[in-house]
Structures are given as C-alpha cells and as structure tokens.
Design a protein around this motif. Structure first.
Motif, mmCIF file in Angstrom:
data_model
loop_
_atom_site.group_PDB
_atom_site.id
_atom_site.type_symbol
_atom_site.label_atom_id
_atom_site.label_comp_id
_atom_site.label_asym_id
_atom_site.label_seq_id
_atom_site.Cartn_x
_atom_site.Cartn_y
_atom_site.Cartn_z
ATOM 1 N N ARG A 143 0.837 -1.202 0.000
ATOM 2 C CA ARG A 143 0.000 0.000 0.000
ATOM 3 C C ARG A 143 0.872 1.252 0.000
ATOM 4 O O ARG A 143 0.598 2.220 -0.710
ATOM 5 C CB ARG A 143 -0.873 -0.009 1.257
ATOM 6 C CG ARG A 143 -2.315 0.281 0.997
ATOM 7 C CD ARG A 143 -3.115 0.247 2.280
ATOM 8 N NE ARG A 143 -3.559 1.601 2.553
ATOM 9 C CZ ARG A 143 -3.833 2.080 3.743
ATOM 10 N NH1 ARG A 143 -3.713 1.329 4.799
ATOM 11 N NH2 ARG A 143 -4.234 3.315 3.902
ATOM 12 N N VAL A 144 1.937 1.225 0.805
ATOM 13 C CA VAL A 144 2.854 2.361 0.900
ATOM 14 C C VAL A 144 3.554 2.563 -0.447
ATOM 15 O O VAL A 144 3.606 3.682 -0.962
ATOM 16 C CB VAL A 144 3.898 2.150 2.025
ATOM 17 C CG1 VAL A 144 4.913 3.273 2.036
ATOM 18 C CG2 VAL A 144 3.213 2.028 3.378
ATOM 19 N N ALA A 145 4.067 1.466 -1.019
ATOM 20 C CA ALA A 145 4.773 1.551 -2.301
ATOM 21 C C ALA A 145 3.857 2.103 -3.392
ATOM 22 O O ALA A 145 4.280 2.938 -4.207
ATOM 23 C CB ALA A 145 5.322 0.182 -2.692
ATOM 24 N N ALA A 146 2.616 1.669 -3.414
ATOM 25 C CA ALA A 146 1.666 2.149 -4.421
ATOM 26 C C ALA A 146 1.423 3.653 -4.256
ATOM 27 O O ALA A 146 1.372 4.399 -5.239
ATOM 28 C CB ALA A 146 0.352 1.385 -4.314
ATOM 29 N N ALA A 147 1.290 4.098 -3.011
ATOM 30 C CA ALA A 147 1.066 5.524 -2.749
ATOM 31 C C ALA A 147 2.282 6.354 -3.168
ATOM 32 O O ALA A 147 2.143 7.440 -3.738
ATOM 33 C CB ALA A 147 0.752 5.747 -1.274
ATOM 34 N N VAL A 148 3.488 5.832 -2.910
ATOM 35 C CA VAL A 148 4.718 6.537 -3.284
ATOM 36 C C VAL A 148 4.817 6.626 -4.812
ATOM 37 O O VAL A 148 5.099 7.692 -5.367
ATOM 38 C CB VAL A 148 5.969 5.841 -2.683
ATOM 39 C CG1 VAL A 148 7.245 6.421 -3.274
ATOM 40 C CG2 VAL A 148 5.982 5.976 -1.170
ATOM 41 N N LYS A 149 4.562 5.500 -5.503
ATOM 42 C CA LYS A 149 4.629 5.502 -6.979
ATOM 43 C C LYS A 149 3.653 6.511 -7.558
ATOM 44 O O LYS A 149 3.967 7.254 -8.483
ATOM 45 C CB LYS A 149 4.289 4.110 -7.518
ATOM 46 C CG LYS A 149 5.448 3.146 -7.501
ATOM 47 C CD LYS A 149 5.040 1.811 -8.101
ATOM 48 C CE LYS A 149 6.118 0.778 -7.876
ATOM 49 N NZ LYS A 149 5.671 -0.563 -8.185
ATOM 50 N N LYS A 150 2.428 6.521 -7.009
ATOM 51 C CA LYS A 150 1.386 7.426 -7.499
ATOM 52 C C LYS A 150 1.830 8.883 -7.320
ATOM 53 O O LYS A 150 1.702 9.696 -8.225
ATOM 54 C CB LYS A 150 0.089 7.155 -6.729
ATOM 55 C CG LYS A 150 -1.094 7.952 -7.172
ATOM 56 C CD LYS A 150 -2.328 7.520 -6.411
ATOM 57 C CE LYS A 150 -3.207 8.691 -6.109
ATOM 58 N NZ LYS A 150 -4.240 8.395 -5.133
ATOM 59 N N ARG A 151 2.378 9.177 -6.153
ATOM 60 C CA ARG A 151 2.815 10.542 -5.846
ATOM 61 C C ARG A 151 3.989 10.955 -6.739
ATOM 62 O O ARG A 151 4.036 12.073 -7.228
ATOM 63 C CB ARG A 151 3.170 10.650 -4.360
ATOM 64 C CG ARG A 151 3.592 12.028 -3.905
ATOM 65 C CD ARG A 151 2.512 13.089 -4.150
ATOM 66 N NE ARG A 151 1.399 12.974 -3.256
ATOM 67 C CZ ARG A 151 1.166 13.803 -2.245
ATOM 68 N NH1 ARG A 151 1.989 14.787 -1.995
ATOM 69 N NH2 ARG A 151 0.120 13.622 -1.482
ATOM 70 N N LEU A 152 4.941 10.048 -6.934
ATOM 71 C CA LEU A 152 6.104 10.358 -7.787
ATOM 72 C C LEU A 152 5.691 10.525 -9.251
ATOM 73 O O LEU A 152 6.232 11.359 -9.967
ATOM 74 C CB LEU A 152 7.179 9.269 -7.650
ATOM 75 C CG LEU A 152 7.939 9.258 -6.330
ATOM 76 C CD1 LEU A 152 8.860 8.043 -6.256
ATOM 77 C CD2 LEU A 152 8.723 10.535 -6.127
ATOM 78 N N ALA A 153 4.720 9.727 -9.697
ATOM 79 C CA ALA A 153 4.252 9.816 -11.083
ATOM 80 C C ALA A 153 3.541 11.155 -11.309
ATOM 81 O O ALA A 153 3.632 11.746 -12.373
ATOM 82 C CB ALA A 153 3.320 8.663 -11.402
ATOM 83 N N ALA A 154 2.829 11.613 -10.270
ATOM 84 C CA ALA A 154 2.118 12.879 -10.365
ATOM 85 C C ALA A 154 3.101 14.046 -10.420
ATOM 86 O O ALA A 154 2.781 15.119 -10.909
ATOM 87 C CB ALA A 154 1.146 13.033 -9.186
ATOM 88 N N GLY A 155 4.292 13.788 -9.843
ATOM 89 C CA GLY A 155 5.342 14.792 -9.902
ATOM 90 C C GLY A 155 5.194 15.764 -8.801
ATOM 91 O O GLY A 155 5.437 16.864 -8.741
#
Length: 155
Positions: A143-155
């Motif tokens: 869940r944490v990794a998914a949230a981090v990926k989403k945030r990084l992709a959003a920039g």
C-alpha cells in the motif's frame, strides 16, 4: 514474557473457557508462529513486543491472501473463515492509516527526498526509506509503495 504475548495467552485461555473455537484456533496458530520465531536461529530468545507484532502482522497478511485465494477458487466458506481469523488478529495490531493519512505522510516524504536531491522514479528508494519508519505497522508495504509511486508519477 512480553506484554503482547502474555495478552495473547490470556485471551486464548478466555476463548477456550468461552468455547470460542474460531478465536482460540486463531490465537493458538499465532502463538505457535511466535514460538517458532523465538526458537529459529542458533539460540532460543524471547521476542520483543515489536517483533511479536511483526509476527502477528505476517499472520494477518497470510489470512488475507488465503481468503482471496479461496474466494477466487469458489470456496466461499473457507474464505469467510480466513477473513474472520484476520479480524481476530486485527484486534492485536495498531489501527491502519486511512488513505488520506498515508497520502499526507507520503507527500511529506517525497518533499523531504526531493529536498535531498532525489528526482523522478529513482527517488522511490529514498522516499521509501523516509516513509517506512513513520508508517511502521500502520500500513502494508504494498500500500505504501503504491502511494509513493502514485505521488512520484504525479510529480
């Protein structure tokens, strides 16, 4: 004996006296997993409360995954049993972070990592190092990794 382990054993005794089969079976399996962890390795040792909590978290994750597998295989009775066992174990785990709370912590960690020079998708490791200690036990790694990926992709 740690306080969490003694609480588990006390609750097991109470469940046996109440003839609560689900709760007593779940607690027995969890205490067995804790004992296995204590005797693993070169010498026996007593686990700290944090280590006991890690074992309980691992057992709860097993129940969730088994419930999904049973549900996917059309065995709804076993899936329901696994979910019920997971709910028993949830009583011994810290409250899980909501999606909003997790997103806020991840946002802070991303800002901190970017201030430290981490950029783009490669910042994932740096952000995870910052956020994992903050959410320890309160959110699953996936869940944490998914949230981090989403945030990084959003920039």
């Amino acid at each position: 004996m740690t306080t969490l382990k003694s609480r588990l054993q006390g609750d097991l005794t109470a469940a046996i006296k109440k003839r609560d089969e689900l709760r007593s079976a779940t607690l027995r399996m969890t205490l067995t997993a804790i004992t296995k962890e204590e005797v693993a390795g070169k010498s026996a040792r007593e686990l700290s409360d944090d280590e006991v909590q890690t074992v309980i978290t691992r057992e709860a994750k097993k129940r969730r995954e088994a419930a999904e597998a049973f549900a996917g295989g059309g065995r709804s009775e076993q899936a329901a049993r696994e979910r019920a066992e997971g709910e028993v174990l949830a009583d011994y785990l810290p409250k899980q972070l909501s999606d909003e709370e997790l997103d806020a912590l991840v946002g802070e960690a991303v800002a901190e990592a970017q201030a430290g020079g981490a950029e783009g998708p490669r910042a994932m490791g740096a952000v995870m190092k910052i956020v994992n200690p903050k959410v320890s036990g309160q959110a699953e790694g996936g869940r944490v990794a998914a949230a981090v990926k989403k945030r990084l992709a959003a920039g």
